[in-house]
Design a protein around this motif. Sequence first.
Motif, PDB file in Angstrom:
ATOM      1  N   ILE A 106       0.858  -1.169   0.102  1.00 43.49           N
ATOM      2  CA  ILE A 106      -0.051   0.072   0.118  1.00 43.49           C
ATOM      3  C   ILE A 106       0.819   1.221  -0.069  1.00 43.49           C
ATOM      4  O   ILE A 106       1.859   1.423   0.952  1.00 43.49           O
ATOM      5  CB  ILE A 106      -0.914   0.039   1.447  1.00 43.49           C
ATOM      6  N   VAL A 107       0.830   2.095  -0.923  1.00 37.33           N
ATOM      7  CA  VAL A 107       1.701   3.174  -1.260  1.00 37.33           C
ATOM      8  C   VAL A 107       0.860   4.546  -0.638  1.00 37.33           C
ATOM      9  O   VAL A 107      -0.173   4.646  -1.001  1.00 37.33           O
ATOM     10  CB  VAL A 107       2.189   3.313  -2.459  1.00 37.33           C
ATOM     11  N   ALA A 108       1.835   5.192   0.051  1.00 32.15           N
ATOM     12  CA  ALA A 108       0.993   6.491   0.503  1.00 32.15           C
ATOM     13  C   ALA A 108       0.702   7.586  -0.341  1.00 32.15           C
ATOM     14  O   ALA A 108       1.420   7.527  -1.464  1.00 32.15           O
ATOM     15  CB  ALA A 108       2.046   7.293   1.549  1.00 32.15           C
ATOM     16  N   GLY A 109      -0.705   7.999  -0.282  1.00 28.70           N
ATOM     17  CA  GLY A 109      -1.126   8.848  -1.204  1.00 28.70           C
ATOM     18  C   GLY A 109      -2.226   9.729  -0.510  1.00 28.70           C
ATOM     19  O   GLY A 109      -2.401   9.931   0.474  1.00 28.70           O
ATOM     20  N   PRO A 110      -2.617  10.891  -1.389  1.00 33.49           N
ATOM     21  CA  PRO A 110      -3.510  11.967  -0.784  1.00 33.49           C
ATOM     22  C   PRO A 110      -4.693  11.582  -0.115  1.00 33.49           C
ATOM     23  O   PRO A 110      -5.469  12.133   0.632  1.00 33.49           O
ATOM     24  CB  PRO A 110      -3.906  12.741  -2.151  1.00 33.49           C
ATOM     25  N   TYR A 141      -1.294  13.230   4.333  1.00 33.82           N
ATOM     26  CA  TYR A 141      -0.461  13.271   3.207  1.00 33.82           C
ATOM     27  C   TYR A 141      -0.889  14.220   2.164  1.00 33.82           C
ATOM     28  O   TYR A 141       0.027  15.033   1.538  1.00 33.82           O
ATOM     29  CB  TYR A 141      -0.472  11.904   2.601  1.00 33.82           C
ATOM     30  N   ASN A 142      -2.188  14.383   2.027  1.00 33.04           N
ATOM     31  CA  ASN A 142      -2.773  15.622   0.958  1.00 33.04           C
ATOM     32  C   ASN A 142      -2.240  16.785   1.019  1.00 33.04           C
ATOM     33  O   ASN A 142      -2.530  17.611   0.452  1.00 33.04           O
ATOM     34  CB  ASN A 142      -4.102  15.157   0.933  1.00 33.04           C
ATOM     35  N   LEU A 143      -1.789  17.152   2.450  1.00 29.48           N
ATOM     36  CA  LEU A 143      -1.390  18.646   2.696  1.00 29.48           C
ATOM     37  C   LEU A 143      -0.205  18.902   1.915  1.00 29.48           C
ATOM     38  O   LEU A 143       0.112  19.985   1.806  1.00 29.48           O
ATOM     39  CB  LEU A 143      -1.443  18.874   4.308  1.00 29.48           C
ATOM     40  N   PHE A 144       0.970  17.680   1.778  1.00 26.09           N
ATOM     41  CA  PHE A 144       1.984  18.001   1.195  1.00 26.09           C
ATOM     42  C   PHE A 144       2.112  17.601  -0.305  1.00 26.09           C
ATOM     43  O   PHE A 144       2.939  18.265  -0.935  1.00 26.09           O
ATOM     44  CB  PHE A 144       3.005  16.922   2.087  1.00 26.09           C
ATOM     45  N   CYS A 145       1.194  16.821  -0.797  1.00 28.81           N
ATOM     46  CA  CYS A 145       1.513  16.555  -2.073  1.00 28.81           C
ATOM     47  C   CYS A 145       0.069  15.767  -2.809  1.00 28.81           C
ATOM     48  O   CYS A 145      -0.736  15.056  -1.729  1.00 28.81           O
ATOM     49  CB  CYS A 145       2.555  15.256  -2.253  1.00 28.81           C
ATOM     50  N   PRO A 146      -0.238  16.051  -3.813  1.00 30.79           N
ATOM     51  CA  PRO A 146      -1.602  15.684  -4.408  1.00 30.79           C
ATOM     52  C   PRO A 146      -1.341  14.508  -5.230  1.00 30.79           C
ATOM     53  O   PRO A 146      -2.441  13.719  -5.685  1.00 30.79           O
ATOM     54  CB  PRO A 146      -1.814  16.955  -5.384  1.00 30.79           C
ATOM     55  N   ALA A 147      -0.164  13.799  -5.238  1.00 28.12           N
ATOM     56  CA  ALA A 147       0.019  12.768  -6.117  1.00 28.12           C
ATOM     57  C   ALA A 147       0.522  11.560  -5.320  1.00 28.12           C
ATOM     58  O   ALA A 147       1.603  11.791  -4.339  1.00 28.12           O
ATOM     59  CB  ALA A 147       0.910  12.879  -7.334  1.00 28.12           C
ATOM     60  N   ALA A 148       0.009  10.356  -5.397  1.00 29.91           N
ATOM     61  CA  ALA A 148       0.190   9.129  -4.659  1.00 29.91           C
ATOM     62  C   ALA A 148       1.884   8.609  -5.044  1.00 29.91           C
ATOM     63  O   ALA A 148       2.254   9.051  -6.264  1.00 29.91           O
ATOM     64  CB  ALA A 148      -0.586   7.935  -4.927  1.00 29.91           C
ATOM     65  N   GLY A 149       2.652   8.109  -3.952  1.00 32.21           N
ATOM     66  CA  GLY A 149       3.899   7.636  -4.492  1.00 32.21           C
ATOM     67  C   GLY A 149       4.948   8.488  -4.381  1.00 32.21           C
ATOM     68  O   GLY A 149       6.187   8.333  -4.790  1.00 32.21           O
ATOM     69  N   HIS A 150       4.656   9.800  -4.469  1.00 30.08           N
ATOM     70  CA  HIS A 150       5.636  10.997  -4.548  1.00 30.08           C
ATOM     71  C   HIS A 150       6.494  11.175  -3.190  1.00 30.08           C
ATOM     72  O   HIS A 150       7.587  11.653  -2.996  1.00 30.08           O
ATOM     73  CB  HIS A 150       5.048  12.201  -4.833  1.00 30.08           C
ATOM     74  N   LEU A 159       6.615  14.712   8.861  1.00 27.95           N
ATOM     75  CA  LEU A 159       6.175  14.291  10.183  1.00 27.95           C
ATOM     76  C   LEU A 159       6.128  14.954  11.175  1.00 27.95           C
ATOM     77  O   LEU A 159       5.314  15.359  12.185  1.00 27.95           O
ATOM     78  CB  LEU A 159       6.842  12.994  10.555  1.00 27.95           C
ATOM     79  N   LYS A 160       7.320  15.847  11.487  1.00 28.91           N
ATOM     80  CA  LYS A 160       7.359  16.722  12.435  1.00 28.91           C
ATOM     81  C   LYS A 160       6.347  18.030  12.231  1.00 28.91           C
ATOM     82  O   LYS A 160       5.975  18.457  13.173  1.00 28.91           O
ATOM     83  CB  LYS A 160       8.832  17.432  12.455  1.00 28.91           C
ATOM     84  N   THR A 161       6.192  18.457  10.826  1.00 28.79           N
ATOM     85  CA  THR A 161       4.955  19.152  10.741  1.00 28.79           C
ATOM     86  C   THR A 161       3.828  18.931  11.203  1.00 28.79           C
ATOM     87  O   THR A 161       3.049  19.692  11.811  1.00 28.79           O
ATOM     88  CB  THR A 161       5.215  19.570   9.086  1.00 28.79           C
ATOM     89  N   ILE A 162       3.468  17.454  10.578  1.00 27.14           N
ATOM     90  CA  ILE A 162       2.136  17.024  11.349  1.00 27.14           C
ATOM     91  C   ILE A 162       2.051  17.185  12.779  1.00 27.14           C
ATOM     92  O   ILE A 162       1.125  17.467  13.246  1.00 27.14           O
ATOM     93  CB  ILE A 162       1.941  15.494  10.806  1.00 27.14           C
TER      94      ILE A 162
END
Length: 391
Positions: free
Chosen positions: A299-303, A308-317, A324-327
């Motif tokens: 299972i690959v992390a994605g929006p 995760y969606n706060l940082f990147c709109p594309a899965a697998g990037h 993690l510290k920002t979260i």
Amino acid sequence: MRKLGIGLIGTGFMGKSHAMAWRAAGSFSGDIQPILVSVADINGEAAENAANQFGFKRWTTTWQDLIDDPEIDVISITSPNRFHAEQSLAAIAAGKNVHCEKPLAPDSLIAEQMYQAAEKAGVMTQVGFNYIKNPMLKLAKQMIAEGELGDITGFRGIHAEDFMTSPQVPWSWRLDPTGGAGAVADLGSHILGMARFLLGPINELFADLDTVVKSRPESAGSTILKAVEVDDIARLTVKFARGCGGHIEANWVASGHKMQLGFEITGTRGSLIFNQERFNELQFYQFGQNDGRNGFRTIVAGPEHAPYNLFCPAAGHQIGFNDLKTIEMLEFIQSIASGKVVGPDFKEAYEIQKLVDASLVSSRERSWVRFNHVEVRRQDAQARLEASLIK
């Protein structure tokens, strides 16, 4: 817009990570904006450099200045372990919210005092167990809770690194017994906290702690050796309150491993595997597939795996450590805004510290420790506290 003044103690690895995380969290924090007010470090040059690099309004060589600063609402503590209690308690007494790195305290007796002081003062607290902020860990917790693995039958967890492998690595604050235990506290607290996050309380354990490197140079290049009084490796057999058992290892002399923080959880319907070295992935095995085609799938992390969606709109990037510290900081801001604990707070860090203390007792006495034996833990913590005060 409400401003949230941040005061940072420490400018090392974690201090820099905190500074970056507080700044980044402001991009997502809505009506509450963290403001970098002041940074403190005993090294004035380091404090000034950090202020200039990250945009703090001012800097100081005295951490107490941050406690007395009326513009500061949150004290972010990244100092060596033995200073955590004094600095946290001073901040709490001043009515400030506190984020403190782990381990929270040298022992559970002090950790208990810290969390009770925070609750009495009505301030919000958080401790730096940032790895459980990973969207993949939150997904794993959800899958377990929803029964996708069936009944949990076992847990194998490890946090292994190699930064202390060489006997030439000098003695440092990590080895100072007045700051608490060794690998079982420094690394073990992460995997113990992760185990609790995923499967709930541990109510019994048996531990074997080992000091591999018996002495180290008192400083870099020195020929004078200083005895090592804390553990390099901790091996624990644990029993969870939910009924399953497990094995946990903490090891900072694990040659070749830079960040082997991971677990395997087995259940009657499937299994999960996670490794921090590939922390944008979760391995999932599920019974019921066709014979000859069974196996783990990735299972690959994605929006769809918030945040995760706060940082990147594309899965697998992929997101990274500082994300993690920002979260972590963003969730602390949300805690302060709502008055509701997101955690892990000082109380959860106290529960984790009890496991560390119990490991020391178990290894010394070569026996199982059950967590209804509260007095055993308190007496051990009190004895070590008195010993540290004598020194």
